[in-house]
Design a protein around this motif. Structure first.
Motif, mmCIF file in Angstrom:
data_model
loop_
_atom_site.group_PDB
_atom_site.id
_atom_site.type_symbol
_atom_site.label_atom_id
_atom_site.label_comp_id
_atom_site.label_asym_id
_atom_site.label_seq_id
_atom_site.Cartn_x
_atom_site.Cartn_y
_atom_site.Cartn_z
ATOM 1 N N ILE A 44 -5.651 -5.703 -3.521
ATOM 2 C CA ILE A 44 -4.367 -5.380 -4.146
ATOM 3 C C ILE A 44 -4.590 -4.804 -5.536
ATOM 4 N N ARG A 45 -5.461 -5.441 -6.303
ATOM 5 C CA ARG A 45 -5.733 -4.957 -7.657
ATOM 6 C C ARG A 45 -6.346 -3.566 -7.640
ATOM 7 N N GLU A 46 -7.305 -3.344 -6.726
ATOM 8 C CA GLU A 46 -7.991 -2.052 -6.665
ATOM 9 C C GLU A 46 -7.026 -0.924 -6.306
ATOM 10 N N VAL A 47 -6.176 -1.152 -5.305
ATOM 11 C CA VAL A 47 -5.227 -0.118 -4.903
ATOM 12 C C VAL A 47 -4.194 0.106 -6.004
ATOM 13 N N ALA A 48 -3.706 -0.965 -6.614
ATOM 14 C CA ALA A 48 -2.698 -0.833 -7.670
ATOM 15 C C ALA A 48 -3.241 -0.050 -8.859
ATOM 16 N N THR A 49 -4.486 -0.322 -9.251
ATOM 17 C CA THR A 49 -5.106 0.397 -10.370
ATOM 18 C C THR A 49 -5.234 1.884 -10.054
ATOM 19 N N THR A 50 -5.665 2.186 -8.828
ATOM 20 C CA THR A 50 -5.835 3.584 -8.433
ATOM 21 C C THR A 50 -4.505 4.312 -8.377
ATOM 22 N N VAL A 51 -3.496 3.675 -7.795
ATOM 23 C CA VAL A 51 -2.182 4.333 -7.657
ATOM 24 C C VAL A 51 -1.569 4.615 -9.028
ATOM 25 N N GLU A 52 -1.751 3.711 -9.972
ATOM 26 C CA GLU A 52 -1.236 3.950 -11.321
ATOM 27 C C GLU A 52 -1.871 5.206 -11.919
ATOM 28 N N MET A 53 -3.190 5.342 -11.754
ATOM 29 C CA MET A 53 -3.879 6.521 -12.259
ATOM 30 C C MET A 53 -3.455 7.781 -11.511
ATOM 31 N N THR B 293 1.768 -4.936 3.039
ATOM 32 C CA THR B 293 2.005 -5.834 1.907
ATOM 33 C C THR B 293 1.518 -5.197 0.615
ATOM 34 N N ILE B 294 0.339 -4.591 0.662
ATOM 35 C CA ILE B 294 -0.206 -3.917 -0.521
ATOM 36 C C ILE B 294 0.701 -2.764 -0.928
ATOM 37 N N LEU B 295 1.148 -1.989 0.043
ATOM 38 C CA LEU B 295 2.018 -0.854 -0.258
ATOM 39 C C LEU B 295 3.316 -1.317 -0.918
ATOM 40 N N ARG B 296 3.878 -2.392 -0.388
ATOM 41 C CA ARG B 296 5.120 -2.928 -0.962
ATOM 42 C C ARG B 296 4.903 -3.394 -2.406
ATOM 43 N N TYR B 297 3.777 -4.067 -2.632
ATOM 44 C CA TYR B 297 3.456 -4.542 -3.985
ATOM 45 C C TYR B 297 3.290 -3.367 -4.946
ATOM 46 N N VAL B 298 2.521 -2.369 -4.524
ATOM 47 C CA VAL B 298 2.239 -1.217 -5.380
ATOM 48 C C VAL B 298 3.521 -0.446 -5.701
ATOM 49 N N CYS B 299 4.379 -0.255 -4.699
ATOM 50 C CA CYS B 299 5.635 0.460 -4.933
ATOM 51 C C CYS B 299 6.529 -0.295 -5.902
#
Length: 273
Positions: free
Chosen positions: A39-48, A68-74
């Motif tokens: 979750i942290r890795e995907v969230a960091t990448t999506v922010e960038m 779940t990861i997609l929902r969190y990141v969005c």
């Protein structure tokens, strides 16, 4: 004459174990999710990616936690100020995909030509940019989209006359998504793709943390499951998040039905028998 409601065959586990909520629920708030490295890795990448108007895709097997990861990141990107358009992919061609994008952007749909739909979507995204909001189009189960969508997605994300990026694309799906992205006809899209990420099953230590997190979340005491049961469930689920949650719920149900107040090896084995 109204029939009498039949008695429940399964003991309600929330009442039996005095839980605060359904254990290992799929419908958690973003703030309630277990803090897993993926979750942290995907969230960091999506922010960038959003800051630089790139695109990003991540894949993984069924039950690995992609949705779940997609929902969190969005949710996180919305709190950072992005305009997020989130879709669940289907067996759509490019025209239907555009229609699906138009609805959450508040664009009335008519039987427009695809070029007109693209222009209307781009105009709406330009308005968001003028309001200081970057646009993120997130597509779950993107592997279900037809090939012609991937061949033309780049047309949606930038203004052809200026070359300006209007949106970032975030794609999530099973392994077939990677196959569609490497198709030579998808090269214009892939040229702006940040290297992808694979959601692997969690390891043994993450498994322990994941179980403890969900037990605490629902109010299940630490002494309600023994170590041997934990080991059996680990071996049976191979670190797949959906399988872990399903197996625990079935084990809890077996214990409640048999008036047991602790999940032991017998409960665990019954859950995946």
């Amino acid at each position: 004459m109204k029939q009498a409601r039949p008695e429940l065959l399964n003991v309600p586990i929330i009442q039996y174990f005095s839980l605060k909520k359904d254990p290992f629920s799929d419908n958690l708030k973003a703030s309630e999710l277990c803090d897993l490295p993926s979750i942290r890795e995907v969230a960091t990448t999506v922010e960038m990616v959003s800051q630089n108007h790139y695109h990003f895709a991540f894949t993984g097997p069924t039950g690995s936690g992609k949705s779940t990861i997609l929902r969190y990141v969005c949710d996180r990107q919305e709190r950072l100020g992005d305009k997020v358009v989130m879709l669940n992919g289907g067996n759509w061609g490019f025209g239907e995909f555009l229609r699906q994008v138009m609805e959450p952007l508040g664009i009335d749909y008519k039987a427009y030509h695809p070029s007109t739909m693209i222009r209307l979507i781009q105009q709406q995204m330009m308005k968001s940019a003028e309001d200081g909001k970057k646009v993120l189009i997130a597509i779950d189960e993107a592997d279900k989209l037809r090939n012609d969508v991937f061949f033309q997605l780049h047309l949606l994300a930038c203004m052809p006359d200026r070359g300006e990026a209007l949106a970032s694309l975030l794609l999530s799906g099973q392994d077939g998504l990677a196959d569609k992205l490497v198709n030579p006809l998808a090269t214009p899209l892939k040229s702006r793709m940040y290297p992808g990420h694979y959601i692997a099953p969690i390891n043994r230590q993450m498994y322990r943390n994941y179980v403890q997190h969900h037990m605490k979340l629902c109010g299940l005491r630490d002494d309600c499951i023994d170590d041997l049961a934990l080991e059996h469930i680990w071996k049976a689920t191979s670190g797949n998040l959906r399988s872990i949650g399903m197996t625990f719920r079935i084990a809890l149900q077996y214990a409640a039905n048999h008036e047991m107040h602790k999940i032991d090896a017998a409960c665990a084995k019954a859950a995946f028998a």
